[in-house]
Design an enzyme around this catalytic site. Structure first.
Site, mmCIF file in Angstrom:
data_model
loop_
_atom_site.group_PDB
_atom_site.id
_atom_site.type_symbol
_atom_site.label_atom_id
_atom_site.label_comp_id
_atom_site.label_asym_id
_atom_site.label_seq_id
_atom_site.Cartn_x
_atom_site.Cartn_y
_atom_site.Cartn_z
ATOM 1 N N GLU A 3 21.306 -31.115 39.497
ATOM 2 C CA GLU A 3 22.317 -30.765 38.709
ATOM 3 C C GLU A 3 23.195 -32.224 38.350
ATOM 4 O OE1 GLU A 3 24.270 -27.286 37.969
ATOM 5 O OE2 GLU A 3 22.743 -25.912 38.819
ATOM 6 N N LYS A 52 22.078 -35.703 33.401
ATOM 7 C CA LYS A 52 20.973 -35.781 34.323
ATOM 8 C C LYS A 52 20.290 -37.229 34.224
ATOM 9 C CE LYS A 52 20.756 -30.970 34.456
ATOM 10 N NZ LYS A 52 19.831 -29.506 34.564
ATOM 11 N N ARG A 179 21.808 -38.632 22.206
ATOM 12 C CA ARG A 179 21.304 -37.388 22.075
ATOM 13 C C ARG A 179 21.970 -36.402 23.209
ATOM 14 N NH1 ARG A 179 16.417 -40.721 22.673
ATOM 15 N NH2 ARG A 179 15.936 -39.755 24.660
ATOM 16 N N ASN A 220 21.273 -24.535 36.213
ATOM 17 C CA ASN A 220 21.339 -23.081 36.251
ATOM 18 C C ASN A 220 22.491 -22.690 37.091
ATOM 19 O OD1 ASN A 220 19.837 -21.158 35.357
ATOM 20 N ND2 ASN A 220 18.602 -20.566 37.039
ATOM 21 N N ARG A 313 14.490 -19.475 32.416
ATOM 22 C CA ARG A 313 15.092 -19.726 33.660
ATOM 23 C C ARG A 313 15.824 -18.466 33.996
ATOM 24 N NH1 ARG A 313 16.402 -25.031 34.677
ATOM 25 N NH2 ARG A 313 16.949 -24.141 36.770
#
Length: 324
Positions: A3, A52, A179, A220, A313
């Site tokens: 993460e 990330k 983006r 997540n 997920r």
């Protein structure tokens, strides 16, 4: 996949270890040979993270401005399998220690160091291993398919298995960042931009928090935990979540993720909610409210934590506490 806090932690380590230093670069695996040749002998100017993505600028001299066309940017996205491994002598320690001198950053095995200094992944020599004395260290043979090795006088960093490893100019970096949504760990991260982006979409808020174009860096675990902590039902469309609650999500993520940068761990349970004694079959209750706790009692209301697959997920939530 690591993460965002891990990538910021990694950027901090690279900057503290090597900013202003001229490094050797190579690609033992050979898949990044031309890129490594361009970086070889260049000066590392620092390191930056956005979500990330890791961005590391290199230039011929240490005083080159980041906006200069002389700067070459290394972009790395670890993806599911990428990792950096650090090795070096006793002088190879960052001013802000992130673990033992021999350490891995960004791997699934990242865990607390016994003496409480940051994190270290499972290491064959153990977290208490001593680094060689200055002048006695020799770079180890590459382990596995090393895409890129950065080597300084006192240590090295090996990159293996990244989803992306490429060289960009400043416009290329800007294009990637355009983006991405705002990052709660960056000073330029704007809460209002996240709130507006989430409110424009009909997708569930549980999906939107994982959409890197809406919010950069959340994975997540943070997704599940912040929705619980803010009482938001993960299936509710983003357009149906109030601005107040979305602002609360951002405001909660900022300190949670900053703590992750400092410790190397994701810990979201308030001290008053940790069961005493901690159930031996529910060790996650000491760190997480709902993540990986399906079927177990909610730490606040006792309802059973649920799990569902959302966009491939696993998503965890409490049906009673998360009703808004």
């Amino acid at each position: 996949m690591p993460e965002g806090h891990t990538i910021h932690r990694l950027a901090k380590a690279l900057a503290e270890l090597w900013s202003g230093q001229r490094l050797q670069a190579s690609s033992p695996q050979g898949r990044f040979a031309s890129g490594a040749a361009r970086l070889d002998g260049q000066v590392l100017l620092g390191a930056h993270a956005h979500g990330k993505h890791l961005f590391v600028p290199f230039a011929p001299q240490a005083d080159v401005p980041l906006e200069s066309p002389e700067v070459t940017w290394l972009r790395v996205h670890l993806g599911l399998y990428g990792s950096w491994t650090f090795d070096g002598d006793a002088a190879f320690q960052a001013p802000h220690a992130i673990g033992a001198p021999r350490r891995r950053v960004g791997e699934r095995g990242e865990q607390a160091v016994a003496r409480g200094e940051g994190s270290v992944a499972a290491d064959p020599d153990g977290p208490g291993a001593q680094a060689p004395s200055v002048g006695e260290w020799e770079p180890p043979a590459p382990r596995g398919a090393v895409r890129l090795r950065l080597l300084g006088e006192h240590g090295c960093a090996d990159l293996t298995g990244p989803a992306a490893c490429e060289l960009l100019d400043s416009e290329g970096v800007a294009a990637v960042r355009r983006r991405l949504g705002p990052d709660p760990l960056r000073e330029d991260g704007e809460r209002a931009v996240f709130v507006a982006a989430a409110r424009r979409r009909r997708k569930s808020v549980g999906e939107l928090l994982m959409d890197q174009s809406v919010l950069a860096g959340v994975g997540n675990i943070y997704r599940a935990e912040v929705l619980f902590r803010c009482g938001v039902a993960p299936a509710r469309p983003g357009s149906a979540v109030s601005e107040q609650r979305l602002r609360a999500v951002w405001d909660d993520l900022v300190p949670l993720m900053r703590d992750g940068v400092e410790t190397g761990l994701i810990t979201t349970v308030d001290a008053d909610d940790v069961p005493v004694p901690l159930p031996p079959e529910d060790q996650e209750a000491g760190r997480w409210y709902v993540y990986h706790r399906e079927g177990r009692p909610c730490l606040r209301c006792g309802a059973r934590v649920r799990r569902a697959e959302v966009a491939g997920r696993a998503l965890f939530w409490c049906p009673r506490c998360q009703s808004h």
